[in-house]
Design a protein around this motif. Sequence first.
Motif, PDB file in Angstrom:
ATOM      1  N   MET A  46      38.546  84.429  10.203  1.00 53.07           N
ATOM      2  CA  MET A  46      39.266  84.079  11.426  1.00 53.07           C
ATOM      3  C   MET A  46      40.735  83.804  11.129  1.00 53.07           C
ATOM      4  N   GLY A  47      41.556  84.057  12.147  1.00 55.71           N
ATOM      5  CA  GLY A  47      42.961  83.736  12.051  1.00 55.71           C
ATOM      6  C   GLY A  47      43.195  82.290  12.431  1.00 55.71           C
ATOM      7  N   MET A  48      44.381  81.816  12.152  1.00 54.22           N
ATOM      8  CA  MET A  48      44.687  80.404  12.376  1.00 54.22           C
ATOM      9  C   MET A  48      44.743  80.040  13.859  1.00 54.22           C
ATOM     10  N   THR A  49      44.827  81.042  14.750  1.00 52.22           N
ATOM     11  CA  THR A  49      44.874  80.739  16.179  1.00 52.22           C
ATOM     12  C   THR A  49      43.526  80.951  16.866  1.00 52.22           C
ATOM     13  N   ASN A  50      42.537  81.412  16.105  1.00 50.95           N
ATOM     14  CA  ASN A  50      41.228  81.726  16.698  1.00 50.95           C
ATOM     15  C   ASN A  50      40.423  80.470  16.987  1.00 50.95           C
ATOM     16  N   LYS A  51      39.434  80.652  17.873  1.00 48.72           N
ATOM     17  CA  LYS A  51      38.383  79.646  18.087  1.00 48.72           C
ATOM     18  C   LYS A  51      37.057  80.300  17.777  1.00 48.72           C
ATOM     19  N   LYS A  52      36.280  79.657  16.935  1.00 49.77           N
ATOM     20  CA  LYS A  52      34.966  80.188  16.568  1.00 49.77           C
ATOM     21  C   LYS A  52      33.987  79.028  16.447  1.00 49.77           C
ATOM     22  N   SER A  53      32.695  79.375  16.380  1.00 41.04           N
ATOM     23  CA  SER A  53      31.671  78.337  16.218  1.00 41.04           C
ATOM     24  C   SER A  53      30.664  78.730  15.145  1.00 41.04           C
ATOM     25  N   LEU A  54      30.230  77.751  14.391  1.00 36.70           N
ATOM     26  CA  LEU A  54      29.141  77.920  13.437  1.00 36.70           C
ATOM     27  C   LEU A  54      27.889  77.284  14.045  1.00 36.70           C
ATOM     28  N   LYS A  55      26.745  77.927  13.769  1.00 42.45           N
ATOM     29  CA  LYS A  55      25.495  77.431  14.350  1.00 42.45           C
ATOM     30  C   LYS A  55      24.474  77.142  13.264  1.00 42.45           C
ATOM     31  N   CYS A  56      23.650  76.141  13.525  1.00 42.32           N
ATOM     32  CA  CYS A  56      22.612  75.711  12.592  1.00 42.32           C
ATOM     33  C   CYS A  56      21.367  75.373  13.382  1.00 42.32           C
ATOM     34  N   GLU A  57      20.190  75.722  12.840  1.00 42.38           N
ATOM     35  CA  GLU A  57      18.933  75.450  13.530  1.00 42.38           C
ATOM     36  C   GLU A  57      17.863  75.051  12.531  1.00 42.38           C
ATOM     37  N   GLN A  58      17.061  74.074  12.908  1.00 41.15           N
ATOM     38  CA  GLN A  58      15.905  73.690  12.095  1.00 41.15           C
ATOM     39  C   GLN A  58      14.735  73.375  13.020  1.00 41.15           C
ATOM     40  N   HIS A  59      13.519  73.654  12.515  1.00 42.48           N
ATOM     41  CA  HIS A  59      12.313  73.386  13.297  1.00 42.48           C
ATOM     42  C   HIS A  59      11.335  72.553  12.490  1.00 42.48           C
ATOM     43  N   MET A  60      11.877  71.607  11.720  1.00 36.43           N
ATOM     44  CA  MET A  60      11.040  70.743  10.901  1.00 36.43           C
ATOM     45  C   MET A  60      10.807  69.398  11.584  1.00 36.43           C
ATOM     46  N   GLY A  61      11.340  69.228  12.786  1.00 37.85           N
ATOM     47  CA  GLY A  61      11.194  67.949  13.463  1.00 37.85           C
ATOM     48  C   GLY A  61      12.110  66.874  12.918  1.00 37.85           C
ATOM     49  N   HIS A  62      13.097  67.282  12.120  1.00 37.28           N
ATOM     50  CA  HIS A  62      14.054  66.316  11.575  1.00 37.28           C
ATOM     51  C   HIS A  62      14.981  65.813  12.681  1.00 37.28           C
ATOM     52  N   ARG A  63      15.291  64.516  12.632  1.00 41.28           N
ATOM     53  CA  ARG A  63      16.160  63.950  13.660  1.00 41.28           C
ATOM     54  C   ARG A  63      17.530  63.596  13.117  1.00 41.28           C
ATOM     55  N   ALA A  64      17.823  63.969  11.878  1.00 42.95           N
ATOM     56  CA  ALA A  64      19.163  63.814  11.320  1.00 42.95           C
ATOM     57  C   ALA A  64      19.647  65.179  10.867  1.00 42.95           C
ATOM     58  N   MET A  65      20.891  65.511  11.227  1.00 46.10           N
ATOM     59  CA  MET A  65      21.475  66.795  10.836  1.00 46.10           C
ATOM     60  C   MET A  65      22.900  66.553  10.362  1.00 46.10           C
ATOM     61  N   TYR A  66      23.338  67.398   9.436  1.00 46.02           N
ATOM     62  CA  TYR A  66      24.571  67.160   8.692  1.00 46.02           C
ATOM     63  C   TYR A  66      25.405  68.439   8.599  1.00 46.02           C
ATOM     64  N   TRP A  67      26.703  68.262   8.563  1.00 47.90           N
ATOM     65  CA  TRP A  67      27.618  69.336   8.167  1.00 47.90           C
ATOM     66  C   TRP A  67      28.319  68.930   6.881  1.00 47.90           C
ATOM     67  N   TYR A  68      28.350  69.886   5.936  1.00 47.40           N
ATOM     68  CA  TYR A  68      29.055  69.712   4.677  1.00 47.40           C
ATOM     69  C   TYR A  68      30.043  70.863   4.503  1.00 47.40           C
ATOM     70  N   LYS A  69      31.071  70.587   3.728  1.00 47.67           N
ATOM     71  CA  LYS A  69      32.020  71.615   3.306  1.00 47.67           C
ATOM     72  C   LYS A  69      31.954  71.696   1.793  1.00 47.67           C
ATOM     73  N   GLN A  70      31.902  72.927   1.261  1.00 47.23           N
ATOM     74  CA  GLN A  70      31.851  73.082  -0.193  1.00 47.23           C
ATOM     75  C   GLN A  70      32.888  74.098  -0.644  1.00 47.23           C
ATOM     76  N   LYS A  71      33.802  73.655  -1.485  1.00 46.39           N
ATOM     77  CA  LYS A  71      34.767  74.544  -2.129  1.00 46.39           C
ATOM     78  C   LYS A  71      34.165  75.047  -3.439  1.00 46.39           C
ATOM     79  N   ALA A  72      34.740  76.147  -3.940  1.00 48.26           N
ATOM     80  CA  ALA A  72      34.206  76.785  -5.143  1.00 48.26           C
ATOM     81  C   ALA A  72      34.166  75.806  -6.316  1.00 48.26           C
ATOM     82  N   LYS A  73      33.025  75.800  -7.006  1.00 44.55           N
ATOM     83  CA  LYS A  73      32.805  74.997  -8.211  1.00 44.55           C
ATOM     84  C   LYS A  73      32.913  73.496  -7.952  1.00 44.55           C
ATOM     85  N   LYS A  74      32.713  73.091  -6.723  1.00 48.21           N
ATOM     86  CA  LYS A  74      32.705  71.669  -6.358  1.00 48.21           C
ATOM     87  C   LYS A  74      31.385  71.332  -5.668  1.00 48.21           C
TER      88      LYS A  74
END
Lengths: 114, 112
Positions: B13-41
């Motif tokens: 994406m370009g710096m002026t774009n709007k986009k969305s990331l999606k996540c789905e789980q069907h394990m009945g979990h009631r906590a959900m998280y977003w993480y960011k990972q850079k290379a080798k970190k």
Amino acid sequence: QKEVEQDPGPLSVPEGAIVSLNCTYSNSAFQYFMWYRQYSRKGPELLMYTYSSGNKEDGRFTAQVDKSSKYISLFIRDSQPSDSATYLCAMAKLSNFGNEKLTFGTGTRLTIIP
Amino acid sequence: DTEVTQTPKHLVMGMTNKKSLKCEQHMGHRAMYWYKQKAKKPPELMFVYSYEKLSINESVPSRFSPECPNSSLLNLHLHALQPEDSALYLCASSQISGETQYFGPGTRLLVL
């Protein structure tokens, strides 16, 4: 000092060798210990989870926790080329509030040489 | 089934774009998280949702906007990102206690 220290490697061993991966930690509030395996460009996969001192075995993998020394290990027996990945240790504190933040080690990059 | 799915797998994406990331789980979990990972970190926590409510925001810039429409879905809305935001974005879910988290495969984001 980081709360969790992990040797980043890289570590290369021949196929069939026993691999030992280690993490040390400084915060005695950590009560839950996990090992994740992460292949290149993939998400981390939970390998082992334990909350007590001692050993826990699952197939070729053994997780060891020594709370008195603040030291955890993951042993891989009969290592295979498919075990080549980055291994991350992770820890969480006991909490009544839930949603524990995981504290990760920096990861050890492991290569198994056929 | 301990599967967390994420779409798309790759995003440019370009710096002026709007986009969305999606996540789905069907394990009945009631906590959900977003993480960011850079290379080798290791992964860095961004947001935590408990019972569909935002419970932790790790001082993430407002150009990242999370949303939890229901107990199985988690979105991350992206707007006006910077090139340094290029990374692997990981979603995870867990029981509400949170200590054992299951990760999705991630979305590899490149900001031009």
